[in-house]
Design a protein around this motif. Structure first.
Motif, PDB file in Angstrom:
ATOM      1  N   GLU A  14       5.843 -45.562 -15.098  1.00  0.00           N
ATOM      2  CA  GLU A  14       6.287 -44.338 -14.176  1.00  0.00           C
ATOM      3  C   GLU A  14       7.641 -44.781 -13.264  1.00  0.00           C
ATOM      4  O   GLU A  14       8.309 -43.907 -12.903  1.00  0.00           O
ATOM      5  CB  GLU A  14       5.081 -44.326 -13.162  1.00  0.00           C
ATOM      6  N   LYS A  15       7.667 -46.208 -13.161  1.00  0.00           N
ATOM      7  CA  LYS A  15       8.767 -46.576 -12.451  1.00  0.00           C
ATOM      8  C   LYS A  15       8.988 -47.878 -12.723  1.00  0.00           C
ATOM      9  O   LYS A  15       8.795 -48.973 -11.774  1.00  0.00           O
ATOM     10  CB  LYS A  15       8.451 -46.563 -10.802  1.00  0.00           C
ATOM     11  N   PRO A  16       9.439 -48.480 -14.029  1.00  0.00           N
ATOM     12  CA  PRO A  16       9.969 -49.511 -14.365  1.00  0.00           C
ATOM     13  C   PRO A  16      11.097 -50.469 -13.546  1.00  0.00           C
ATOM     14  O   PRO A  16      11.973 -49.562 -13.326  1.00  0.00           O
ATOM     15  CB  PRO A  16      10.299 -49.345 -15.652  1.00  0.00           C
ATOM     16  N   SER A  17      10.680 -51.574 -13.092  1.00  0.00           N
ATOM     17  CA  SER A  17      12.008 -52.371 -12.323  1.00  0.00           C
ATOM     18  C   SER A  17      12.230 -53.418 -13.141  1.00  0.00           C
ATOM     19  O   SER A  17      11.603 -54.485 -12.947  1.00  0.00           O
ATOM     20  CB  SER A  17      11.234 -52.644 -11.017  1.00  0.00           C
ATOM     21  N   PRO A  18      13.522 -53.293 -14.003  1.00  0.00           N
ATOM     22  CA  PRO A  18      13.803 -54.588 -14.814  1.00  0.00           C
ATOM     23  C   PRO A  18      14.114 -55.746 -13.812  1.00  0.00           C
ATOM     24  O   PRO A  18      14.720 -55.553 -12.702  1.00  0.00           O
ATOM     25  CB  PRO A  18      15.228 -53.962 -15.346  1.00  0.00           C
ATOM     26  N   GLY A  19      13.972 -56.750 -14.533  1.00  0.00           N
ATOM     27  CA  GLY A  19      14.205 -58.047 -13.647  1.00  0.00           C
ATOM     28  C   GLY A  19      13.034 -58.593 -12.713  1.00  0.00           C
ATOM     29  O   GLY A  19      12.994 -59.660 -12.337  1.00  0.00           O
ATOM     30  N   THR A  20      11.855 -57.722 -12.576  1.00  0.00           N
ATOM     31  CA  THR A  20      10.963 -58.233 -11.888  1.00  0.00           C
ATOM     32  C   THR A  20       9.700 -58.928 -12.705  1.00  0.00           C
ATOM     33  O   THR A  20       9.829 -58.584 -14.029  1.00  0.00           O
ATOM     34  CB  THR A  20      10.162 -56.997 -11.289  1.00  0.00           C
ATOM     35  N   ILE A  21       9.038 -59.712 -12.229  1.00  0.00           N
ATOM     36  CA  ILE A  21       7.827 -60.382 -12.891  1.00  0.00           C
ATOM     37  C   ILE A  21       6.700 -59.605 -12.781  1.00  0.00           C
ATOM     38  O   ILE A  21       6.277 -59.239 -11.825  1.00  0.00           O
ATOM     39  CB  ILE A  21       7.677 -61.771 -12.520  1.00  0.00           C
ATOM     40  N   VAL A  22       5.939 -59.406 -13.980  1.00  0.00           N
ATOM     41  CA  VAL A  22       4.853 -58.403 -13.962  1.00  0.00           C
ATOM     42  C   VAL A  22       3.822 -59.143 -15.000  1.00  0.00           C
ATOM     43  O   VAL A  22       4.150 -59.973 -15.727  1.00  0.00           O
ATOM     44  CB  VAL A  22       5.275 -57.032 -14.534  1.00  0.00           C
ATOM     45  N   ASP A  23       2.426 -58.823 -14.621  1.00  0.00           N
ATOM     46  CA  ASP A  23       1.403 -59.200 -15.450  1.00  0.00           C
ATOM     47  C   ASP A  23       1.026 -57.861 -16.259  1.00  0.00           C
ATOM     48  O   ASP A  23       0.904 -56.931 -15.722  1.00  0.00           O
ATOM     49  CB  ASP A  23       0.196 -59.733 -14.627  1.00  0.00           C
ATOM     50  N   VAL A  24       0.717 -58.114 -17.613  1.00  0.00           N
ATOM     51  CA  VAL A  24       0.286 -56.990 -18.438  1.00  0.00           C
ATOM     52  C   VAL A  24      -0.930 -57.517 -18.965  1.00  0.00           C
ATOM     53  O   VAL A  24      -1.065 -58.739 -19.662  1.00  0.00           O
ATOM     54  CB  VAL A  24       1.273 -56.826 -19.662  1.00  0.00           C
ATOM     55  N   HIS A  25      -1.965 -56.790 -18.978  1.00  0.00           N
ATOM     56  CA  HIS A  25      -3.310 -56.769 -19.543  1.00  0.00           C
ATOM     57  C   HIS A  25      -3.460 -55.849 -20.753  1.00  0.00           C
ATOM     58  O   HIS A  25      -3.029 -54.675 -20.659  1.00  0.00           O
ATOM     59  CB  HIS A  25      -4.468 -56.847 -18.481  1.00  0.00           C
ATOM     60  N   GLY A  26      -4.123 -56.294 -21.882  1.00  0.00           N
ATOM     61  CA  GLY A  26      -4.226 -55.356 -22.907  1.00  0.00           C
ATOM     62  C   GLY A  26      -4.704 -55.927 -24.133  1.00  0.00           C
ATOM     63  O   GLY A  26      -5.007 -57.329 -23.988  1.00  0.00           O
ATOM     64  N   TRP A  27      -4.885 -55.177 -25.169  1.00  0.00           N
ATOM     65  CA  TRP A  27      -4.867 -55.880 -26.736  1.00  0.00           C
ATOM     66  C   TRP A  27      -3.710 -55.685 -27.376  1.00  0.00           C
ATOM     67  O   TRP A  27      -2.928 -54.937 -27.458  1.00  0.00           O
ATOM     68  CB  TRP A  27      -5.965 -54.620 -27.278  1.00  0.00           C
ATOM     69  N   VAL A  28      -3.509 -56.700 -28.478  1.00  0.00           N
ATOM     70  CA  VAL A  28      -2.355 -56.673 -29.265  1.00  0.00           C
ATOM     71  C   VAL A  28      -2.531 -55.773 -30.438  1.00  0.00           C
ATOM     72  O   VAL A  28      -3.456 -55.753 -31.121  1.00  0.00           O
ATOM     73  CB  VAL A  28      -2.373 -58.113 -29.682  1.00  0.00           C
ATOM     74  N   ARG A  29      -1.562 -54.684 -30.403  1.00  0.00           N
ATOM     75  CA  ARG A  29      -1.720 -53.671 -31.566  1.00  0.00           C
ATOM     76  C   ARG A  29      -1.086 -54.126 -32.806  1.00  0.00           C
ATOM     77  O   ARG A  29      -1.172 -53.638 -33.726  1.00  0.00           O
ATOM     78  CB  ARG A  29      -1.142 -52.316 -30.819  1.00  0.00           C
ATOM     79  N   SER A  30      -0.022 -54.965 -32.537  1.00  0.00           N
ATOM     80  CA  SER A  30       0.522 -55.242 -33.913  1.00  0.00           C
ATOM     81  C   SER A  30       1.542 -56.875 -33.325  1.00  0.00           C
ATOM     82  O   SER A  30       1.749 -56.906 -32.159  1.00  0.00           O
ATOM     83  CB  SER A  30       1.887 -54.322 -34.194  1.00  0.00           C
ATOM     84  N   LEU A  31       1.816 -57.448 -34.447  1.00  0.00           N
ATOM     85  CA  LEU A  31       2.390 -58.831 -34.219  1.00  0.00           C
ATOM     86  C   LEU A  31       3.336 -59.033 -35.240  1.00  0.00           C
ATOM     87  O   LEU A  31       2.967 -58.998 -36.583  1.00  0.00           O
ATOM     88  CB  LEU A  31       1.219 -59.624 -34.244  1.00  0.00           C
ATOM     89  N   ARG A  32       4.570 -59.346 -34.930  1.00  0.00           N
ATOM     90  CA  ARG A  32       5.683 -59.818 -35.828  1.00  0.00           C
ATOM     91  C   ARG A  32       6.104 -61.086 -35.565  1.00  0.00           C
ATOM     92  O   ARG A  32       6.520 -61.442 -34.434  1.00  0.00           O
ATOM     93  CB  ARG A  32       6.842 -58.904 -35.847  1.00  0.00           C
ATOM     94  N   LYS A  33       5.852 -62.138 -36.448  1.00  0.00           N
ATOM     95  CA  LYS A  33       6.258 -63.428 -36.204  1.00  0.00           C
ATOM     96  C   LYS A  33       7.575 -63.766 -37.168  1.00  0.00           C
ATOM     97  O   LYS A  33       7.445 -63.490 -38.481  1.00  0.00           O
ATOM     98  CB  LYS A  33       5.180 -64.611 -36.403  1.00  0.00           C
ATOM     99  N   SER A  34       8.712 -64.479 -36.559  1.00  0.00           N
ATOM    100  CA  SER A  34       9.746 -65.128 -37.351  1.00  0.00           C
ATOM    101  C   SER A  34       9.693 -66.362 -36.916  1.00  0.00           C
ATOM    102  O   SER A  34       9.273 -66.888 -36.151  1.00  0.00           O
ATOM    103  CB  SER A  34      10.928 -63.979 -37.208  1.00  0.00           C
ATOM    104  N   LYS A  35      11.026 -67.060 -37.473  1.00  0.00           N
ATOM    105  CA  LYS A  35      11.248 -68.530 -37.313  1.00  0.00           C
ATOM    106  C   LYS A  35      11.714 -68.770 -35.595  1.00  0.00           C
ATOM    107  O   LYS A  35      11.206 -69.873 -35.198  1.00  0.00           O
ATOM    108  CB  LYS A  35      12.227 -68.999 -38.004  1.00  0.00           C
TER     109      LYS A  35
END
Length: 444
Positions: A14-35
């Motif tokens: 609703e009001k994203p603030s780039p540059g701020t430190i945030v905690d996110v809780h949730g479930w991993v919906r997808s995962l892409r791993k590279s080198k």
């Protein structure tokens, strides 16, 4: 003031603030791993949009598809924002793993059929599509309430246990205590249920099919009332439109005298809901034409349309019989190509409480909508009913109408059918309720 609950993704977006430190809780919906870098899409279910989390390969070692996590990091504008893709991403600084899924976890990242997901109702909410439907359900109930509150309706709580069958169809569930012989817990050893039911309540008691009669009593003291409540129907049906346990919006209004008033309330209610959902960010292409004026025809006109359709497969009904689902779909999907109110049904096929509109018809109405068929049913109610006219056990209802009654009417709207109609591509009501119950099926 410090937040007392963790920030959700809904609030974050609703009001994203780039540059701020945030905690996110949730479930991993997808995962892409590279080198050199890894990307995880994490959702907490509070909104449609997940967040992309950027991690190092070392941080990603603890991550897996389906895992529940807490991730702390810096919110930044995504490098692909200019391309119209992910606007923001989270640069992970710390990852806490709450739990992982087993190897046999059924909700894998692949195309899963609705039939397969229906076998796992306790887990299907973790899919993007199903959580979308359940959020729409929540906002739909909120939107219905907003219209009714705005128009001075009072939400009430009529009983779910009743001594009568409002619809008169006899498709009710009998309610009784769970009597056991001795210390046995074997359900096969239950003693006579009918005797137990009668002795506990003093008379046979059932789960409600409709709260209408109790709502009428409340309307005759508070003018405009409604309830959103479960209803139960012991109907041995396996169609895409029927459930044994379903939710209803039921509305009763005092001081209304015409069918136009009643259908007008229904039409305005659903159009308000669509506008409300659009303001919430929802959109479905088929909603646009719903803002046009809806059609209104009598039952007799509907019979004539069906008889003149030229569709042999329709098997046109005789006057005095119910419209089938095929008849409803022809009227909505082919003839009118939109919602249509059908009014003034034959007296013989409608319940006792409906007000006559002619010698052979009652002031009843059904709202038929594309894909779903009947969505709303209602009527003007009789002004007075003699005690001998009501089914046994409903003497109190007759007395209610004899004490300073007013012209009144009401309707019931099926929540699951409404959601199927709103979604458009959800053709089975079992996808619109978290734990569907139907004949031969009760998972948990």
């Amino acid at each position: 003031m410090k937040r007392f609950l963790p920030t959700t993704l809904k609030t974050l977006w609703e009001k994203p603030s780039p540059g701020t430190i945030v905690d996110v809780h949730g479930w991993v919906r997808s995962l892409r791993k590279s080198k050199n870098v890894c990307f995880a899409m994490v959702s907490d279910g509070t909104c449609q949009q997940p967040i992309q989390v950027v991690t190092t390969p070392e941080q990603a070692q603890s991550l897996s598809y389906g895992a529940s996590v807490k991730i702390q990091g810096k919110l930044e504008v995504s490098q692909k924002a200019a391309l119209g893709k992910q606007q923001y991403e989270l640069l992970a600084q710390k990852i806490d793993l709450y739990g992982t899924v087993n190897n046999d976890y059924p909700i894998q990242k692949k195309n899963l059929t609705t039939e397969f997901l229906r076998q796992h109702p306790h887990l299907r909410v973790r899919t993007a599509k199903q959580s979308d439907v359940f959020r729409l359900r929540s906002d739909t109930l909120e939107g219905l309430r907003s219209f009714l509150t705005k128009n001075d309706f009072i939400e009430t709580n009529p009983p779910l246990l009743t001594s009568s069958d409002c619809e008169g169809a006899g498709e009710v569930f009998l309610v009784a205590p769970y009597p056991k012989k001795g210390n046995s817990t074997d359900s096969s050893e239950i003693s006579n249920v009918d005797d137990q039911n009668s002795s506990f309540f003093g008379k046979p008691t059932f789960l409600t099919v409709s709260t209408q009669l109790h709502l009428e009593a409340l309307a005759l003291g508070m003018a405009r009332v409604y309830t959103i409540t479960p209803a139960f129907r012991a109907e041995n049906s396996h169609t895409s439109r029927h459930l044994a346990e379903f939710w209803m919006l039921e509305v009763e209004l005092a001081f209304i005298e015409t069918m136009d008033t009643l259908t007008g309330v229904v039409e305005r209610l659903i159009k308000h809901l669509i506008q409300y959902l659009k303001q919430k960010g929802y959109h479905r292409d088929h909603w646009n034409h719903l803002m046009n004026e809806w059609h209104r025809i009598s039952y007799t006109e509907a019979i004539d349309i069906l008889k003149n359709s030229g569709k042999a497969a329709l098997d046109p009904p005789a006057w005095g019989s119910d419209l089938s689902s095929e008849h409803e779909r022809y009227l909505t999907d082919v003839y009118f190509r939109g919602p249509v109110f059908v009014t003034d049904y034959p007296t013989a096929i409608k319940p006792f409480y409906m007000k006559p509109s002619s010698k052979d018809t009652v002031a009843a109405m059904d709202l038929l909508v594309p894909q779903v068929g009947e969505l709303v049913g209602g009527s003007l109610r009789k002004d007075i009913i003699a005690p001998e006219e009501v089914p046994k056990g409903l003497e109190w209802y007759s007395e209610t109408l004899q004490q300073a009654n007013t012209p009144h009417g009401g309707f019931g709207l099926g929540i699951e059918r409404l959601l199927a109609f709103l979604e458009g591509d959800v053709t089975n009501v079992r996808e619109t309720i978290p734990f569907p119950r139907s004949s031969g099926s009760i998972f948990a």
